[in-house]
Design a protein around this motif. Structure first.
Motif, PDB file in Angstrom:
ATOM      1  N   PRO A 139       0.848  -1.200   0.000  1.00 24.85           N
ATOM      2  CA  PRO A 139       0.000   0.000   0.000  1.00 24.85           C
ATOM      3  C   PRO A 139       0.885   1.252   0.000  1.00 24.85           C
ATOM      4  CG  PRO A 139      -0.671  -1.545   1.732  1.00 24.85           C
ATOM      5  CD  PRO A 139       0.621  -2.058   1.158  1.00 24.85           C
ATOM      6  N   ALA A 140       0.387   2.314  -0.571  1.00 21.02           N
ATOM      7  CA  ALA A 140       1.160   3.546  -0.716  1.00 21.02           C
ATOM      8  C   ALA A 140       1.554   4.171   0.614  1.00 21.02           C
ATOM      9  CB  ALA A 140       0.385   4.552  -1.556  1.00 21.02           C
ATOM     10  N   ASP A 141       0.814   3.876   1.684  1.00 26.35           N
ATOM     11  CA  ASP A 141       1.101   4.513   2.964  1.00 26.35           C
ATOM     12  C   ASP A 141       2.175   3.796   3.789  1.00 26.35           C
ATOM     13  OD1 ASP A 141      -0.539   2.319   3.484  1.00 26.35           O
ATOM     14  OD2 ASP A 141      -1.577   3.299   5.141  1.00 26.35           O
ATOM     15  N   VAL A 142       2.716   2.690   3.292  1.00 28.03           N
ATOM     16  CA  VAL A 142       3.789   1.995   4.008  1.00 28.03           C
ATOM     17  C   VAL A 142       5.118   2.671   3.671  1.00 28.03           C
ATOM     18  CG1 VAL A 142       5.053  -0.179   4.293  1.00 28.03           C
ATOM     19  CG2 VAL A 142       2.562  -0.202   4.060  1.00 28.03           C
ATOM     20  N   VAL A 143       5.823   3.108   4.706  1.00 24.14           N
ATOM     21  CA  VAL A 143       7.124   3.757   4.542  1.00 24.14           C
ATOM     22  C   VAL A 143       8.194   2.681   4.429  1.00 24.14           C
ATOM     23  CG1 VAL A 143       8.825   5.269   5.645  1.00 24.14           C
ATOM     24  CG2 VAL A 143       6.372   5.767   5.858  1.00 24.14           C
ATOM     25  N   VAL A 144       9.048   2.803   3.407  1.00 18.45           N
ATOM     26  CA  VAL A 144      10.118   1.835   3.194  1.00 18.45           C
ATOM     27  C   VAL A 144      11.457   2.556   3.294  1.00 18.45           C
ATOM     28  CG1 VAL A 144      11.151   0.168   1.607  1.00 18.45           C
ATOM     29  CG2 VAL A 144       8.661   0.432   1.696  1.00 18.45           C
ATOM     30  N   LEU A 145      12.258   2.140   4.263  1.00 19.76           N
ATOM     31  CA  LEU A 145      13.603   2.669   4.446  1.00 19.76           C
ATOM     32  C   LEU A 145      14.580   1.698   3.777  1.00 19.76           C
ATOM     33  CD1 LEU A 145      15.333   4.842   5.995  1.00 19.76           C
ATOM     34  CD2 LEU A 145      15.548   3.132   7.786  1.00 19.76           C
ATOM     35  N   GLU A 146      15.460   2.206   2.942  1.00 14.90           N
ATOM     36  CA  GLU A 146      16.424   1.370   2.224  1.00 14.90           C
ATOM     37  C   GLU A 146      17.710   1.250   3.018  1.00 14.90           C
ATOM     38  OE1 GLU A 146      16.946   3.106  -1.631  1.00 14.90           O
ATOM     39  OE2 GLU A 146      14.818   2.899  -2.126  1.00 14.90           O
ATOM     40  N   ASP A 147      18.166   0.027   3.211  1.00 11.73           N
ATOM     41  CA  ASP A 147      19.395  -0.241   3.955  1.00 11.73           C
ATOM     42  C   ASP A 147      20.237  -1.213   3.130  1.00 11.73           C
ATOM     43  OD1 ASP A 147      21.307  -1.207   5.956  1.00 11.73           O
ATOM     44  OD2 ASP A 147      19.976  -0.275   7.419  1.00 11.73           O
ATOM     45  N   GLY A 148      21.116  -0.659   2.326  1.00 11.47           N
ATOM     46  CA  GLY A 148      21.911  -1.468   1.404  1.00 11.47           C
ATOM     47  C   GLY A 148      23.153  -2.059   2.048  1.00 11.47           C
ATOM     48  N   VAL A 149      23.340  -3.345   1.832  1.00 11.91           N
ATOM     49  CA  VAL A 149      24.542  -4.030   2.295  1.00 11.91           C
ATOM     50  C   VAL A 149      25.616  -3.822   1.234  1.00 11.91           C
ATOM     51  CG1 VAL A 149      25.552  -6.271   2.877  1.00 11.91           C
ATOM     52  CG2 VAL A 149      23.193  -5.741   3.564  1.00 11.91           C
ATOM     53  N   ARG A 150      26.716  -3.221   1.630  1.00  7.24           N
ATOM     54  CA  ARG A 150      27.803  -2.925   0.685  1.00  7.24           C
ATOM     55  C   ARG A 150      28.397  -4.215   0.114  1.00  7.24           C
ATOM     56  NH1 ARG A 150      27.464   2.196  -0.608  1.00  7.24           N
ATOM     57  NH2 ARG A 150      27.650   3.648   1.105  1.00  7.24           N
ATOM     58  N   THR A 151      28.563  -4.216  -1.205  1.00  7.99           N
ATOM     59  CA  THR A 151      29.183  -5.336  -1.897  1.00  7.99           C
ATOM     60  C   THR A 151      30.178  -4.779  -2.905  1.00  7.99           C
ATOM     61  OG1 THR A 151      27.583  -5.417  -3.710  1.00  7.99           O
ATOM     62  CG2 THR A 151      27.041  -6.687  -1.713  1.00  7.99           C
ATOM     63  N   GLU A 152      30.837  -5.660  -3.587  1.00  7.99           N
ATOM     64  CA  GLU A 152      31.713  -5.273  -4.692  1.00  7.99           C
ATOM     65  C   GLU A 152      31.249  -6.015  -5.936  1.00  7.99           C
ATOM     66  OE1 GLU A 152      35.843  -5.674  -3.734  1.00  7.99           O
ATOM     67  OE2 GLU A 152      35.611  -4.612  -1.842  1.00  7.99           O
ATOM     68  N   PRO A 153      30.118  -5.563  -6.510  1.00  4.30           N
ATOM     69  CA  PRO A 153      29.565  -6.293  -7.651  1.00  4.30           C
ATOM     70  C   PRO A 153      30.446  -6.158  -8.887  1.00  4.30           C
ATOM     71  CG  PRO A 153      28.377  -4.245  -7.325  1.00  4.30           C
ATOM     72  CD  PRO A 153      29.341  -4.374  -6.182  1.00  4.30           C
ATOM     73  N   SER A 154      30.453  -7.205  -9.676  1.00  3.76           N
ATOM     74  CA  SER A 154      31.181  -7.172 -10.944  1.00  3.76           C
ATOM     75  C   SER A 154      30.397  -6.319 -11.940  1.00  3.76           C
ATOM     76  CB  SER A 154      31.338  -8.586 -11.491  1.00  3.76           C
ATOM     77  OG  SER A 154      30.061  -9.114 -11.835  1.00  3.76           O
ATOM     78  N   LEU A 155      31.058  -5.939 -12.996  1.00  5.85           N
ATOM     79  CA  LEU A 155      30.406  -5.177 -14.055  1.00  5.85           C
ATOM     80  C   LEU A 155      29.269  -6.008 -14.658  1.00  5.85           C
ATOM     81  CD1 LEU A 155      30.474  -2.517 -15.570  1.00  5.85           C
ATOM     82  CD2 LEU A 155      32.086  -3.534 -17.181  1.00  5.85           C
ATOM     83  N   LYS A 156      29.499  -7.309 -14.788  1.00  2.00           N
ATOM     84  CA  LYS A 156      28.463  -8.202 -15.315  1.00  2.00           C
ATOM     85  C   LYS A 156      27.237  -8.208 -14.395  1.00  2.00           C
ATOM     86  CE  LYS A 156      27.529 -12.996 -16.529  1.00  2.00           C
ATOM     87  NZ  LYS A 156      28.039 -14.358 -16.570  1.00  2.00           N
TER      88      LYS A 156
END
Length: 176
Positions: A139-156
């Motif tokens: 639902p639009a009223d749910v607040v979502v906080l983003e918490d990204g786990v740092r990685t070292e992704p490849s270009l692929k």
């Protein structure tokens, strides 16, 4: 004319890819939420979610997309979760098989528990796509906080994830 359209499309795609790759979301310890949601699939996600739960950043944790063969006691042993914390605060979700499934499982759990805010903990490269899927499921009223786990992704990895993100975005723009 077709060459110009193709060149414009390619330029748009390249600028978007650059934005996607350079501005990966990081951890966010800024505020507490009702709950934490961790989609399985990447190193460090579950550990980060449990650490935040122990720090009091939320009272409940959903681990979405757990393999159906994993028993709660095995999960607790693997991640050093006390029986008390497992019993009160950790829910293992076994229904999701992919990112869209994680979003659906999360939406059902949030509705069932009447939560109004969640912290999504996932790999930095995965955040935008799960966020897009959650926009469609919650639902639009749910607040979502983003918490990204740092990685070292490849270009692929970045290339594949960016294209999946674009497809998810386009599926919302043209649902039919």
């Amino acid at each position: 004319m077709i060459g110009r359209i193709f060149a414009a499309f390619l330029l748009f795609w390249l600028v978007g890819f650059l934005w996607f790759a350079v501005t990966l979301p990081g951890p966010d310890d800024s505020q507490a939420t009702d709950a934490i949601v961790v989609p399985t699939g990447g190193a460090g996600r579950i550990g980060r979610g449990l650490d935040l739960l122990r720090e009091g950043k939320a009272k409940k944790l959903l681990v979405s997309g757990v393999d159906i063969h994993v028993r709660p006691v095995e999960f607790a042993t693997e991640y050093k979760v006390s029986d008390r914390l497992m019993d009160c605060c950790v829910t293992l979700g076994f229904d999701a098989l992919d990112t869209r499934g994680n979003a659906r499982e999360t939406a059902q759990w949030i509705k069932k528990n009447s939560y109004h805010s969640i912290r999504i903990v996932t790999s930095d490269w995965h955040m935008r796509r799960i966020r897009q899927e959650l926009r469609q499921a919650l639902p639009a009223d749910v607040v979502v906080l983003e918490d990204g786990v740092r990685t070292e992704p490849s270009l692929k990895m970045l290339f594949l994830e960016y294209n999946k993100f674009l497809l998810t975005f386009l599926s919302e723009a043209w649902p039919g």
